[in-house]
Design a protein around this motif. Structure first.
Motif, PDB file in Angstrom:
ATOM      1  N   SER A   1       0.809  -1.232   0.000  1.00 57.19           N
ATOM      2  CA  SER A   1       0.000   0.000   0.000  1.00 57.19           C
ATOM      3  C   SER A   1       0.834   1.271   0.000  1.00 57.19           C
ATOM      4  O   SER A   1       0.288   2.376   0.051  1.00 57.19           O
ATOM      5  N   ASP A   2       2.155   1.125  -0.057  1.00 58.11           N
ATOM      6  CA  ASP A   2       3.012   2.298   0.056  1.00 58.11           C
ATOM      7  C   ASP A   2       3.431   2.873  -1.293  1.00 58.11           C
ATOM      8  O   ASP A   2       4.115   3.895  -1.343  1.00 58.11           O
ATOM      9  N   GLY A   3       3.063   2.209  -2.382  1.00 54.61           N
ATOM     10  CA  GLY A   3       3.421   2.710  -3.698  1.00 54.61           C
ATOM     11  C   GLY A   3       2.768   4.046  -3.996  1.00 54.61           C
ATOM     12  O   GLY A   3       1.674   4.352  -3.506  1.00 54.61           O
ATOM     13  N   ARG A   4       3.445   4.843  -4.816  1.00 58.97           N
ATOM     14  CA  ARG A   4       2.946   6.188  -5.087  1.00 58.97           C
ATOM     15  C   ARG A   4       3.383   6.629  -6.475  1.00 58.97           C
ATOM     16  O   ARG A   4       4.506   6.344  -6.893  1.00 58.97           O
ATOM     17  N   ARG A   5       2.501   7.296  -7.185  1.00 63.80           N
ATOM     18  CA  ARG A   5       2.833   7.856  -8.495  1.00 63.80           C
ATOM     19  C   ARG A   5       3.541   9.196  -8.273  1.00 63.80           C
ATOM     20  O   ARG A   5       2.965  10.157  -7.771  1.00 63.80           O
ATOM     21  N   LEU A   6       4.810   9.261  -8.669  1.00 65.34           N
ATOM     22  CA  LEU A   6       5.616  10.439  -8.423  1.00 65.34           C
ATOM     23  C   LEU A   6       5.791  11.318  -9.652  1.00 65.34           C
ATOM     24  O   LEU A   6       6.117  12.502  -9.527  1.00 65.34           O
ATOM     25  N   TYR A   7       5.627  10.743 -10.824  1.00 64.22           N
ATOM     26  CA  TYR A   7       5.703  11.515 -12.063  1.00 64.22           C
ATOM     27  C   TYR A   7       4.528  11.117 -12.940  1.00 64.22           C
ATOM     28  O   TYR A   7       4.196   9.932 -13.046  1.00 64.22           O
TER      29      TYR A   7
ATOM     30  N   GLN B   1      13.254   2.752   8.672  1.00 65.15           N
ATOM     31  CA  GLN B   1      12.533   4.016   8.746  1.00 65.15           C
ATOM     32  C   GLN B   1      12.112   4.548   7.377  1.00 65.15           C
ATOM     33  O   GLN B   1      11.130   5.271   7.255  1.00 65.15           O
ATOM     34  N   SER B   2      12.865   4.181   6.334  1.00 69.17           N
ATOM     35  CA  SER B   2      12.515   4.666   4.993  1.00 69.17           C
ATOM     36  C   SER B   2      11.753   3.628   4.185  1.00 69.17           C
ATOM     37  O   SER B   2      11.468   3.845   3.010  1.00 69.17           O
ATOM     38  N   ALA B   3      11.401   2.504   4.823  1.00 71.89           N
ATOM     39  CA  ALA B   3      10.819   1.380   4.089  1.00 71.89           C
ATOM     40  C   ALA B   3       9.439   1.667   3.528  1.00 71.89           C
ATOM     41  O   ALA B   3       9.011   1.000   2.575  1.00 71.89           O
ATOM     42  N   ASP B   4       8.714   2.628   4.070  1.00 68.66           N
ATOM     43  CA  ASP B   4       7.349   2.899   3.604  1.00 68.66           C
ATOM     44  C   ASP B   4       7.204   4.282   2.968  1.00 68.66           C
ATOM     45  O   ASP B   4       6.092   4.774   2.801  1.00 68.66           O
ATOM     46  N   LYS B   5       8.324   4.886   2.593  1.00 71.45           N
ATOM     47  CA  LYS B   5       8.280   6.257   2.082  1.00 71.45           C
ATOM     48  C   LYS B   5       8.694   6.305   0.623  1.00 71.45           C
ATOM     49  O   LYS B   5       9.875   6.155   0.293  1.00 71.45           O
ATOM     50  N   ALA B   6       7.735   6.523  -0.249  1.00 73.64           N
ATOM     51  CA  ALA B   6       8.032   6.697  -1.669  1.00 73.64           C
ATOM     52  C   ALA B   6       8.722   8.042  -1.869  1.00 73.64           C
ATOM     53  O   ALA B   6       8.311   9.051  -1.295  1.00 73.64           O
TER      54      ALA B   6
ATOM     55  N   ILE C   1       5.368   7.338 -13.729  1.00 73.33           N
ATOM     56  CA  ILE C   1       6.381   6.559 -13.014  1.00 73.33           C
ATOM     57  C   ILE C   1       5.926   6.396 -11.576  1.00 73.33           C
ATOM     58  O   ILE C   1       5.622   7.385 -10.887  1.00 73.33           O
ATOM     59  N   ASP C   2       5.874   5.158 -11.129  1.00 73.02           N
ATOM     60  CA  ASP C   2       5.452   4.838  -9.767  1.00 73.02           C
ATOM     61  C   ASP C   2       6.626   4.266  -8.983  1.00 73.02           C
ATOM     62  O   ASP C   2       7.424   3.485  -9.518  1.00 73.02           O
ATOM     63  N   HIS C   3       6.710   4.646  -7.702  1.00 75.45           N
ATOM     64  CA  HIS C   3       7.737   4.088  -6.828  1.00 75.45           C
ATOM     65  C   HIS C   3       7.079   3.276  -5.723  1.00 75.45           C
ATOM     66  O   HIS C   3       6.116   3.712  -5.087  1.00 75.45           O
ATOM     67  N   TYR C   4       7.624   2.086  -5.508  1.00 70.36           N
ATOM     68  CA  TYR C   4       7.164   1.178  -4.453  1.00 70.36           C
ATOM     69  C   TYR C   4       8.320   0.952  -3.480  1.00 70.36           C
ATOM     70  O   TYR C   4       9.247   0.204  -3.776  1.00 70.36           O
ATOM     71  N   PRO C   5       8.316   1.635  -2.313  1.00 71.51           N
ATOM     72  CA  PRO C   5       9.425   1.505  -1.359  1.00 71.51           C
ATOM     73  C   PRO C   5       9.429   0.137  -0.700  1.00 71.51           C
ATOM     74  O   PRO C   5       8.409  -0.565  -0.666  1.00 71.51           O
ATOM     75  N   SER C   6      10.579  -0.226  -0.142  1.00 68.97           N
ATOM     76  CA  SER C   6      10.702  -1.544   0.477  1.00 68.97           C
ATOM     77  C   SER C   6      11.906  -1.573   1.400  1.00 68.97           C
ATOM     78  O   SER C   6      12.863  -0.809   1.228  1.00 68.97           O
ATOM     79  N   ASP C   7      11.863  -2.462   2.383  1.00 69.80           N
ATOM     80  CA  ASP C   7      13.021  -2.753   3.228  1.00 69.80           C
ATOM     81  C   ASP C   7      13.539  -4.130   2.832  1.00 69.80           C
ATOM     82  O   ASP C   7      12.848  -5.130   2.995  1.00 69.80           O
ATOM     83  N   VAL C   8      14.752  -4.171   2.295  1.00 64.18           N
ATOM     84  CA  VAL C   8      15.323  -5.444   1.840  1.00 64.18           C
ATOM     85  C   VAL C   8      16.287  -6.009   2.872  1.00 64.18           C
ATOM     86  O   VAL C   8      17.028  -6.954   2.578  1.00 64.18           O
ATOM     87  N   TYR C   9      16.325  -5.414   4.072  1.00 61.89           N
ATOM     88  CA  TYR C   9      17.157  -5.877   5.190  1.00 61.89           C
ATOM     89  C   TYR C   9      18.650  -5.707   4.922  1.00 61.89           C
ATOM     90  O   TYR C   9      19.483  -6.281   5.632  1.00 61.89           O
TER      91      TYR C   9
END
Length: 756
Positions: free
Chosen positions: A342-348, A517-522, A541-549
């Motif tokens: 649910s954290d994806g966001r259209r940035l452009y 802390q940045s895992a849910d911020k597009a 262009i959509d960005h989907y943030p993630s924490d890859v550990y």
């Protein structure tokens, strides 16, 4: 002093917060008002030795006529300690043989506001427009954010060094004119000699003391004409002689009285804490002195580094890892899961994609990029001395002010008690933006009560590298009948390495905390370079943030490394689908971008572009980073299961370059760095550890793997842009496109060939 209305976000959060920007009303209004009534005036804080005279924050001249240029940027091999002095010396009219370089002390006058704008910009500062930019500039200046990176050094400081040279030239001319009783406007300086246009000449040292006492005019007249100019000349680098004869000091070359040496272990990747260590086994090593423990690391100290590192091996430290261990499977799963989160966001976005795609036949492809290691020649290193009077630290850092703060916080002392001596880096590629080795060295030195030099082993350098981010992309496009792209959609799942880096170096977050802390911020920082330079009416262009550990960091090119691979590889697929030659396919959409079109056509002409026909082994790619434009043509093949690149041709437009030879060096370096990303520079991860740590097993390019390299700098009258970043992102897609003509197979993953 009062309290600034602009404040830093909490740990791990990027940049300037909304409340700070919106204080008092409209975007930036309160901020503008508050800072307008809180004036700031900064003066140079340079020390002058006997016989030296400070002219401004960037220049000292001594009685012998030596011109000492102050450089606030970290020399990492990119040549900045030649480029900035060359700008100043050109405007001053100095003799290049009389130029010396000195590192700058911490001061707001050296703040890199350009990089701060790129790094800390947010939706709120963009809403503020010019006010938002001004706010970021003020924040960077008042925090004295001295930063090196992103190819910003020359664009940031070009005018400042030019003006510094002009100011000194005027003062010297005024002093000479008074001695000769002539108008100062009739005097000039060339090759280090002040003249009145006739037979009389003076050297700098003859009038330097008197010159420093004169006042400057309100408007600085710049030099006119091209006679005797240094700008645009291939002048020899100032750091080359000392590097050739071995006298150049890097962090590991520092030697202090009574100094000892340390090696360190920090456990596996992630939230790891030290559980136990076998100190008895360590004592068996001749030269071993002591184990210094922290909650998250243990260091061995010895009379020499070999003894310290051997003692650590025998001590066999055990760490407890809290949380899921990083692995290739977890990285891939986290990125794929991000697409459905649910954290994806259209940035452009531009135009309307829905009616273009609805019911249409589209081309869709998926790409992936593995994390890429820095692998600088010099591992992390720092030398420290801590006494009752304070701390002294010698280290290479791209963020000296922030490093100084972190050292003071770790030692629990006042910041003014920390002296940081910046030394040059033996390579960095962004790794020296972090400074954990400097903090560790200071803590070990305090414990030992004597100077300590901490040098990470290559194994430690690989385990705790902060690599470029892994990323997955889902690309889709609709072609029109004429081969024009009618619709373009890019969905990118990737963590943001730059947000993580800022959280660590500015807010003190631990690596695993910064990642979470940045895992849910597009953010646009994670997809920089995805905004295509081609004329497409409908795109998003959509960005989907993630924490890859996996903690990630600042790298050369940053997100452009994966973004360019996605876009330029997909462009080649679209050209093939449209049955068009790949260069012409791009050129038809570059009518509004003539500088990039010029680079593309130049690279194609110089490389003998054959149209990307089957069997040609040729691939092409183009890209833009800020005001830097470039295109690359490569010839590649797979021989015996190994990637071979026989030729690389790059055409680059980075404006009016101060030293064209150094610009070519920077582009060549970028080409090799990009090839390393295409071939290797990555490791498999399993159970929170890398699968290999020996450089010879990284599948890095060697001289035998690389053929001819040609770099053409496009002549330009535009302001100079940084040339360090533009080349690297273009190489991997160009190679992948070349391999398609040989194999008929699309290579959609980086590294391009399996290393297993």
């Amino acid at each position: 002093m009062g309290r600034a209305p602009l404040r830093q976000k909490g740990k791990g959060r990027q940049g300037i917060d909304r409340r700070a920007l919106l204080v008092g009303g409209g975007a930036g209004a309160g901020l503008l008002l508050a800072w307008a009534v809180w004036p700031r005036s900064y003066k140079p804080n340079l020390n002058a030795a006997p016989g030296e005279f400070v002219f401004n924050a960037f220049l000292k001249i001594d009685r012998a006529g030596q011109v000492i240029v102050i450089v606030p940027q970290l020399e990492m091999g990119q040549g900045i300690t030649t480029l900035l002095p060359q700008i100043l010396a050109d405007e001053l009219g100095a003799d290049w043989r009389a130029i010396a370089v000195q590192s700058a002390p911490e001061s707001p006058l050296y703040a890199n506001t350009l990089l701060a704008r790129e790094w800390l910009a947010s939706d709120w500062t963009r809403i503020g427009g010019e006010a938002g930019d001004w706010a970021l500039d003020q924040y960077a200046t008042r925090k004295a954010l001295m930063l090196t990176g992103g190819g910003t050094s020359v664009p940031m400081f070009h005018d400042a060094y030019r003006d510094a040279g002009a100011a000194a030239r005027i003062l010297l001319c005024k002093a000479a004119a008074k001695r000769w009783n002539v108008p100062w406007e009739s005097c000039d300086i060339q090759e280090g000699l002040i003249s009145d246009g006739g037979q009389r000449t003076l050297r700098f040292g003859d009038v330097v003391e008197a010159a420093a006492a004169f006042d400057l005019p309100e408007i600085l007249p710049l030099r006119q004409g091209m006679e005797g100019r240094l700008a645009g000349q291939d002048l020899p680098r100032l750091d080359t002689p000392s590097k050739l004869d071995g006298s150049h000091n890097f962090a590991a070359d520092i030697r202090l009285p009574d100094m000892v040496f340390a090696s360190i272990r920090q456990g596996p990747i992630g939230d790891a804490r030290l559980e136990s260590v076998n100190e008895g086994a360590a004592r068996s090593v001749t030269g071993f002195l002591k184990l210094v423990r922290s909650e998250r690391w243990v260091a061995a100290v010895g009379t020499n580094w070999w003894a310290a590192n051997k003692a650590l091996d025998l001590a066999d430290p055990v760490f407890m890892l809290d949380g899921p261990p990083v692995s290739d499977e977890r990285i891939d799963a986290a990125l794929e899961d991000a697409f459905s989160g649910s954290d994806g966001r259209r940035l452009y976005a531009q135009g309307d994609l829905l009616p273009v795609f609805e019911g249409a036949t589209i081309l869709a492809s998926e790409y992936r990029v593995d994390p890429g290691l820095h692998l600088a020649l010099e591992p992390m290193c720092a030398t420290a001395r801590v006494t009752d009077a304070g701390a002294e630290v010698w280290t290479a850092t791209q963020a000296p002010g922030l490093a100084r703060t972190a050292i003071a916080d770790a030692l629990g002392i006042d910041r003014a008690s920390v002296t940081l001596y910046p030394v040059h880096a033996g390579g960095s590629f962004g790794r020296k933006m972090d400074f954990e080795a400097a903090v560790q060295a200071a803590l070990i030195a305090r414990d030992m009560g004597r100077p300590v030099q901490l040098l990470w082993s290559r194994l430690e350098d690989v385990i705790h590298d902060r690599p470029s981010p892994p990323a997955h992309a889902r690309m889709a496009a609709k072609l029109g009948r004429s081969g024009v792209i009618e619709g373009w959609l890019a969905k990118v799942a990737a963590p943001c390495a730059m947000s993580q880096t800022w959280a660590r170096i500015a807010n003190g977050a631990l690596p695993h905390e910064a990642a979470a802390q940045s895992a849910d911020k597009a953010t646009r920082l994670a997809i920089a370079g995805m905004e295509i330079p081609y004329a497409v009416s409908n795109w998003a262009i959509d960005h989907y943030p993630s924490d890859v550990y996996l903690p990630l960091g600042f790298v050369r090119g940053n997100a452009h490394l994966h973004s360019t691979f996605f876009t330029e590889s997909f462009m080649d697929e679209l050209a093939h689908l449209a049955q068009m030659e790949a260069m012409s396919f791009r050129i038809q959409m570059l009518g509004g971008n003539p500088r990039l079109a010029h680079c593309l056509s130049t690279a194609a002409a110089m490389g003998g572009w054959q149209g990307g026909i089957a069997g040609s082994g040729q691939g092409i790619a183009a890209h833009r980073i800020g005001d830097a434009f470039g295109a690359v043509l490569v010839e590649a093949a797979i021989t015996g299961g190994k990637l071979m690149v026989g030729r690389m041709v790059a055409a680059v437009d980075c404006g009016d370059q101060v030293n064209p030879d150094i610009a070519r060096q920077q582009v060549e370096s970028g080409l090799i760095y990009g090839l390393a990303c295409a071939m290797g520079a990555s490791v498999p991860y399993d159970k929170a550890m890398p699968g290999r740590a020996i450089l010879g097993r990284m599948n890095l390019p060697r001289l035998s793997d690389i053929g001819e390299i040609t770099v053409e700098l496009i002549r330009s009258t535009a302001k100079p842009a940084g040339a360090t970043e533009i080349a690297a992102p273009m190489v991997a897609p160009a190679v992948a496109n070349a391999l398609f003509t040989v194999t008929g197979q699309r290579f959609r993953s980086l590294p391009l060939l399996s290393q297993d």
